[in-house]
Design a protein around this motif. Structure first.
Motif, PDB file in Angstrom:
ATOM      1  N   ALA A  85      97.623  -3.255  36.220  1.00  0.00           N
ATOM      2  CA  ALA A  85      96.290  -2.841  36.661  1.00  0.00           C
ATOM      3  C   ALA A  85      95.810  -1.621  35.872  1.00  0.00           C
ATOM      4  O   ALA A  85      94.638  -1.556  35.471  1.00  0.00           O
ATOM      5  N   ALA A  86      96.700  -0.667  35.633  1.00  0.00           N
ATOM      6  CA  ALA A  86      96.321   0.528  34.868  1.00  0.00           C
ATOM      7  C   ALA A  86      95.986   0.153  33.433  1.00  0.00           C
ATOM      8  O   ALA A  86      95.019   0.678  32.846  1.00  0.00           O
ATOM      9  N   ARG A  87      96.748  -0.752  32.864  1.00  0.00           N
ATOM     10  CA  ARG A  87      96.492  -1.193  31.481  1.00  0.00           C
ATOM     11  C   ARG A  87      95.141  -1.901  31.387  1.00  0.00           C
ATOM     12  O   ARG A  87      94.390  -1.685  30.435  1.00  0.00           O
ATOM     13  N   ALA A  88      94.822  -2.708  32.383  1.00  0.00           N
ATOM     14  CA  ALA A  88      93.545  -3.425  32.373  1.00  0.00           C
ATOM     15  C   ALA A  88      92.366  -2.472  32.576  1.00  0.00           C
ATOM     16  O   ALA A  88      91.321  -2.629  31.945  1.00  0.00           O
ATOM     17  N   ALA A  89      92.549  -1.486  33.443  1.00  0.00           N
ATOM     18  CA  ALA A  89      91.460  -0.558  33.741  1.00  0.00           C
ATOM     19  C   ALA A  89      91.286   0.510  32.662  1.00  0.00           C
ATOM     20  O   ALA A  89      90.174   1.024  32.470  1.00  0.00           O
ATOM     21  N   HIS A  90      92.341   0.830  31.962  1.00  0.00           N
ATOM     22  CA  HIS A  90      92.312   1.893  30.952  1.00  0.00           C
ATOM     23  C   HIS A  90      92.992   1.420  29.670  1.00  0.00           C
ATOM     24  O   HIS A  90      94.153   1.763  29.406  1.00  0.00           O
ATOM     25  N   PRO A  91      92.301   0.647  28.854  1.00  0.00           N
ATOM     26  CA  PRO A  91      92.916   0.124  27.628  1.00  0.00           C
ATOM     27  C   PRO A  91      93.480   1.226  26.722  1.00  0.00           C
ATOM     28  O   PRO A  91      94.438   0.989  25.980  1.00  0.00           O
TER      29      PRO A  91
ATOM     30  N   ARG B  43      91.629   8.487  33.727  1.00  0.00           N
ATOM     31  CA  ARG B  43      92.913   8.142  33.115  1.00  0.00           C
ATOM     32  C   ARG B  43      94.046   9.041  33.600  1.00  0.00           C
ATOM     33  O   ARG B  43      95.134   8.572  33.874  1.00  0.00           O
ATOM     34  N   ARG B  44      93.784  10.332  33.678  1.00  0.00           N
ATOM     35  CA  ARG B  44      94.841  11.263  34.130  1.00  0.00           C
ATOM     36  C   ARG B  44      95.247  10.954  35.571  1.00  0.00           C
ATOM     37  O   ARG B  44      96.433  10.979  35.904  1.00  0.00           O
ATOM     38  N   ALA B  45      94.279  10.663  36.388  1.00  0.00           N
ATOM     39  CA  ALA B  45      94.584  10.307  37.784  1.00  0.00           C
ATOM     40  C   ALA B  45      95.354   8.987  37.838  1.00  0.00           C
ATOM     41  O   ALA B  45      96.269   8.828  38.655  1.00  0.00           O
ATOM     42  N   ALA B  46      95.000   8.056  36.963  1.00  0.00           N
ATOM     43  CA  ALA B  46      95.714   6.775  36.913  1.00  0.00           C
ATOM     44  C   ALA B  46      97.171   7.002  36.501  1.00  0.00           C
ATOM     45  O   ALA B  46      98.082   6.366  37.052  1.00  0.00           O
ATOM     46  N   LEU B  47      97.400   7.906  35.570  1.00  0.00           N
ATOM     47  CA  LEU B  47      98.772   8.230  35.169  1.00  0.00           C
ATOM     48  C   LEU B  47      99.542   8.882  36.320  1.00  0.00           C
ATOM     49  O   LEU B  47     100.718   8.586  36.533  1.00  0.00           O
ATOM     50  N   ARG B  48      98.885   9.761  37.047  1.00  0.00           N
ATOM     51  CA  ARG B  48      99.535  10.387  38.211  1.00  0.00           C
ATOM     52  C   ARG B  48      99.897   9.329  39.252  1.00  0.00           C
ATOM     53  O   ARG B  48     100.979   9.378  39.852  1.00  0.00           O
ATOM     54  N   GLU B  49      98.990   8.381  39.470  1.00  0.00           N
ATOM     55  CA  GLU B  49      99.275   7.298  40.413  1.00  0.00           C
ATOM     56  C   GLU B  49     100.472   6.475  39.960  1.00  0.00           C
ATOM     57  O   GLU B  49     101.318   6.102  40.774  1.00  0.00           O
ATOM     58  N   LEU B  50     100.531   6.180  38.653  1.00  0.00           N
ATOM     59  CA  LEU B  50     101.675   5.432  38.124  1.00  0.00           C
ATOM     60  C   LEU B  50     102.968   6.232  38.298  1.00  0.00           C
ATOM     61  O   LEU B  50     104.006   5.676  38.661  1.00  0.00           O
TER      62      LEU B  50
ATOM     63  N   ARG C  11     108.048   6.965  41.085  1.00  0.00           N
ATOM     64  CA  ARG C  11     108.903   7.827  41.918  1.00  0.00           C
ATOM     65  C   ARG C  11     109.240   7.126  43.241  1.00  0.00           C
ATOM     66  O   ARG C  11     110.396   7.129  43.674  1.00  0.00           O
ATOM     67  N   ARG C  12     108.251   6.514  43.859  1.00  0.00           N
ATOM     68  CA  ARG C  12     108.500   5.789  45.117  1.00  0.00           C
ATOM     69  C   ARG C  12     109.451   4.612  44.891  1.00  0.00           C
ATOM     70  O   ARG C  12     110.319   4.331  45.722  1.00  0.00           O
TER      71      ARG C  12
ATOM     72  N   LEU D 192     105.581   9.830  32.719  1.00  0.00           N
ATOM     73  CA  LEU D 192     104.172   9.668  33.049  1.00  0.00           C
ATOM     74  C   LEU D 192     103.534  10.975  33.496  1.00  0.00           C
ATOM     75  O   LEU D 192     102.340  11.198  33.278  1.00  0.00           O
ATOM     76  N   SER D 193     104.319  11.833  34.123  1.00  0.00           N
ATOM     77  CA  SER D 193     103.730  13.075  34.623  1.00  0.00           C
ATOM     78  C   SER D 193     103.944  14.257  33.693  1.00  0.00           C
ATOM     79  O   SER D 193     103.128  15.164  33.659  1.00  0.00           O
ATOM     80  N   GLU D 194     105.002  14.252  32.915  1.00  0.00           N
ATOM     81  CA  GLU D 194     105.320  15.378  32.052  1.00  0.00           C
ATOM     82  C   GLU D 194     105.178  15.054  30.564  1.00  0.00           C
ATOM     83  O   GLU D 194     105.352  15.924  29.741  1.00  0.00           O
ATOM     84  N   GLY D 195     104.927  13.807  30.259  1.00  0.00           N
ATOM     85  CA  GLY D 195     104.886  13.388  28.864  1.00  0.00           C
ATOM     86  C   GLY D 195     103.615  13.847  28.167  1.00  0.00           C
ATOM     87  O   GLY D 195     102.927  14.769  28.598  1.00  0.00           O
ATOM     88  N   ALA D 196     103.305  13.175  27.102  1.00  0.00           N
ATOM     89  CA  ALA D 196     102.123  13.510  26.294  1.00  0.00           C
ATOM     90  C   ALA D 196     100.860  13.379  27.122  1.00  0.00           C
ATOM     91  O   ALA D 196     100.790  12.575  28.061  1.00  0.00           O
ATOM     92  N   PRO D 197      99.850  14.170  26.818  1.00  0.00           N
ATOM     93  CA  PRO D 197      98.592  14.078  27.586  1.00  0.00           C
ATOM     94  C   PRO D 197      97.946  12.708  27.446  1.00  0.00           C
ATOM     95  O   PRO D 197      98.162  12.005  26.480  1.00  0.00           O
ATOM     96  N   ALA D 198      97.139  12.379  28.439  1.00  0.00           N
ATOM     97  CA  ALA D 198      96.467  11.070  28.449  1.00  0.00           C
ATOM     98  C   ALA D 198      95.537  11.001  27.337  1.00  0.00           C
ATOM     99  O   ALA D 198      94.741  10.867  26.791  1.00  0.00           O
TER     100      ALA D 198
END
Length: 167
Positions: free
Chosen positions: A70-76, A114-121, A126-127, A161-167
């Protein structure tokens, strides 16, 4: 004297009842059929519990994979960054899944940002890691090793996803 006869007779009846329960030619009379069927029943219960645990773990990993899609489709623009993580999640699902295909998983749409999508991922990874770690307590050894490996990988995904390279 009469008391001795009653006690002796009562003891004899009790012994005969016990021996009757232990003898005979039915299942378990030699001690092996009963224990074999009990062992088989125990094995079936264990296999059923493992299948249920494996199915639950596969659904959990499938939900993470669906979130990557879903993230890939929403944020190419995120496709290249999340592609290796998505591929790993697909392998986790493949390793955990029963021979039949798991049912499709519905996930909420990713955030527009995109940043929020990465945080969600990262939160989803984590869950997923937490769920696989919790499942270790009930898993037989081989499945526990697999769950531990997948949990560690999902924790690494969350970090990347949270600490890696910026979106």
């Amino acid at each position: 004297m009469r008391r001795r006869v009653l006690i002796a007779g009562g003891t004899g009846v009790a012994a005969a009842a016990l021996l009757t329960g232990c003898g005979g030619s039915g299942p378990g009379s030699d001690g092996s059929s009963g224990s074999a069927s009990a062992a088989e029943a125990k094995r079936r219960r264990a296999a059923g519990a493992e299948a249920a645990l494996r199915g639950s773990a596969a659904r959990t990993s499938g939900a993470l994979l669906a979130r990557y899609d879903a993230a890939r489709a929403a944020h190419p623009a995120l496709a290249a960054r999340i592609a290796p993580l998505r591929a790993a999640a697909a392998e986790h699902l493949k390793a955990l899944a029963a021979p039949r295909n798991p049912s499709p998983v519905r996930t909420p749409p990713p955030a527009a940002d995109r940043r929020a999508a990465l945080r969600e991922l990262a939160d989803a990874a984590r869950r997923t890691s937490d769920a696989h770690t919790a499942a270790l307590l009930d898993a037989p050894p081989e499945l526990a090793r697999l769950l531990a490996s997948v949990a560690a990988a999902c924790a690494a995904h969350a970090h990347l996803l949270s600490e890696g390279a910026p979106a």
